[in-house]
Design an enzyme around this catalytic site. Structure first.
Site, PDB file in Angstrom:
ATOM      1  N   SER A 273      66.090  43.617  66.806  1.00 43.83           N
ATOM      2  CA  SER A 273      66.233  44.276  65.511  1.00 43.83           C
ATOM      3  C   SER A 273      67.662  44.142  64.970  1.00 43.83           C
ATOM      4  CB  SER A 273      65.797  45.737  65.670  1.00 43.83           C
ATOM      5  OG  SER A 273      65.230  46.194  64.497  1.00 43.83           O
ATOM      6  N   HIS A 419      56.910  46.270  66.116  1.00 45.10           N
ATOM      7  CA  HIS A 419      58.351  46.033  66.235  1.00 45.10           C
ATOM      8  C   HIS A 419      58.830  46.616  67.563  1.00 45.10           C
ATOM      9  CE1 HIS A 419      62.340  45.534  64.411  1.00 45.10           C
ATOM     10  NE2 HIS A 419      62.655  46.754  64.813  1.00 45.10           N
TER      11      HIS A 419
HETATM   12  C1  GCU Z   1      65.605  49.161  60.092  1.00 44.13           C
HETATM   13  C2  GCU Z   1      66.258  48.090  59.278  1.00 44.13           C
HETATM   14  C3  GCU Z   1      66.110  46.736  59.947  1.00 44.13           C
HETATM   15  C4  GCU Z   1      66.570  46.803  61.376  1.00 44.13           C
HETATM   16  C5  GCU Z   1      65.896  47.940  62.099  1.00 44.13           C
HETATM   17  C6  GCU Z   1      66.434  48.228  63.499  1.00 44.13           C
HETATM   18  O1  GCU Z   1      64.221  48.994  60.084  1.00 44.13           O
HETATM   19  O2  GCU Z   1      65.691  48.134  58.005  1.00 44.13           O
HETATM   20  O3  GCU Z   1      66.850  45.768  59.257  1.00 44.13           O
HETATM   21  O4  GCU Z   1      66.336  45.581  62.011  1.00 44.13           O
HETATM   22  O5  GCU Z   1      66.098  49.148  61.385  1.00 44.13           O
HETATM   23  O6  GCU Z   1      67.488  47.756  63.858  1.00 44.13           O
HETATM   24  O7  GCU Z   1      65.792  49.014  64.198  1.00 44.13           O
END
Ligand code: GCU
Length: 438
Positions: A273, A419
């Protein structure tokens, strides 16, 4: 999605959502992400193999001496910001322990940014298999919930720093509590990694720079920020660049402390992420990383910004104003004006192996945009004498879910599910590492 009509109520709700959702924040009320491919604006990707003055790049030498430095400079000035030069580091081994019934040695090391007594530090935790004939290849990655979140062993110190408020009772007022022990263990299959003959080094990302917008006063921004005083304010390093800087200093430490047992010519930098965005920038900006893994990194990571699908540049800069340099905000709802796009970030890693992974339920991170970026980096990998994504050309279509593309130097898969980082993801990374690092 319902629209709020009162602007005040709308703002309050937005902030409540942002403050409570923590690391995996998705689309918030008010911002309506586009998920319709037919509504993607027309765009042309900037060619990684044409220099800014229009000259084609046709040899490895031209790539290395002209185009690569040019692209690196553009990513610094327009996306992540310019970081200080590497600072000298020193370290102190805090603990060393045999774990997993004799399978491995775990160490905790404080790595200081600078030689001064009051230099800020990050705590790195390493594991290396005990049965080994010499130093081992290893994965190095930042974690979201502290080293104590990676492994529930109560002997690991509970990180005393600032934490984003956890959704599952793992924090009390931005401090980690006992419930956070082992909270992210499923994302770090330590035993699997060790059984496959690899070491692991991990650090809590907040040790390097706490993940909130404080005008860059805390963390290493505060301590080292003076060193970028001559950089134009809009191009100074954001938090992603600071986290990547920390990863490079962690590699310095692994290099200087051979007792830790890591073969530092074979370190794969990995992240999920926002920390996947970070691993890509670390791998692009520090060629010592022998392999790079980006897990579900999305916007500002592996996904093409110009597609503006799911999370957009405007949206990420609004909710996380500290992640990128201020110049990046110029491309809010104006992605095509940016001189670079994220396939060129992946190309900066060439010819070293890179693995981009998406998840089918993670449309916010635009899996297709991640695949297309990986494929669009392929010509650079081929120019540098590798097989890129494998075969004679990159696949024209995304692979089916759970069918990894892993025959070349650019790996890609779309995992079924949300995710996250799962054992399936790690199996693919370990297979890729077996092919390139063992
Ligand atoms: C949010 C953000 C993302 C990121 C994610 C994370 O969803 O919008 O860009 O990758 O957090 O790091 O958990």
């Amino acid at each position: 999605m319902q629209r709020f009509t009162s602007p005040r109520l709308w703002t309050v709700c937005c902030w409540m959502f942002i403050l409570t959702c923590g690391p995996s924040i998705g689309p918030a009320s008010g911002f309506e992400p586009n998920y319709d491919e037919s509504k993607i604006p027309d765009y042309t990707l900037p060619d990684p193999l044409v220099s800014q003055d229009g000259a084609p790049i046709t040899s490895a030498e031209q790539w290395n001496t002209v185009r690569r430095p040019e692209l690196l400079d553009l990513f610094e000035k327009h996306v992540y910001g310019v970081s200080p030069k590497p600072c000298p580091i020193r370290h102190e081994v805090v603990s060393r322990k045999t774990v997993f019934n004799g399978l491995a040695t775990r160490s905790e090391i404080d790595v200081f940014f600078g030689l001064a007594d009051d230099a800020p530090s990050m705590r790195m935790m390493t594991y290396v298999p005990n049965e080994r004939s010499g130093p081992v290849p290893a994965f190095l990655g930042l974690n979201f919930q502290g080293n104590h979140g990676v492994d529930a062993d109560p002997a690991i110190e509970l990180n005393p720093g600032w934490f984003r408020e956890g959704r599952n009772g793992t924090t009390d007022g931005n401090k980690a509590n006992e419930k956070s022990r082992g909270a992210t263990a499923s994302r770090w299959p330590v035993k699997m990694i060790l059984d496959r003959g690899y070491g692991l080094a991990t650090i809590y990302y907040g040790d390097i720079d706490p993940d909130f917008d404080d005008g860059f006063k805390n963390g290493i921004h505060g301590a080292l920020g003076g060193q970028v005083a001559d950089v134009a304010p809009e191009s100074r390093w954001g938090s992603i660049a600071a986290w990547a800087y920390g990863l490079s200093r962690a590699l310095d430490c692994l290099e200087s402390e051979s007792e830790l047992g890591v073969d530092t010519s074979k370190v794969a930098v990995i992240g999920h992420s926002r920390l996947g965005k970070t691993s890509l920038w670390a791998g692009a900006s520090d060629p010592r990383f022998a392999m790079v893994v980006s897990n579900n990194s999305g916007c500002g990571g592996a996904a093409l910004s110009r597609r503006a699908i799911g999370e957009t540049v405007g949206r990420i800069n609004t909710v996380f104003p500290h992640w990128f340099c201020d110049q990046f905000t110029e491309y809010n709802e104006n992605e095509s004006a940016c001189p670079v796009d994220q396939h060129q970030l992946i190309a900066l890693i060439a010819p070293r192996p890179v693995y981009v992974a998406s998840a089918s339920e993670d449309q916010w991170a635009d899996p297709k945009g991640e695949f297309l970026a990986a494929a669009a980096a392929d010509p650079v990998y081929r120019l540098l004498g590798t097989r890129g994504m494998g075969g004679d050309a990159p696949p024209a279509k995304m692979p089916a879910a759970d069918r990894a593309i892993n025959r070349g130097v650019i790996g890609y898969h779309l995992r079924t599910g949300k995710h996250d980082v799962t054992d399936y993801d790690w199996q693919q990374y370990l297979d890729m590492a077996d092919r390139h690092l063992q």
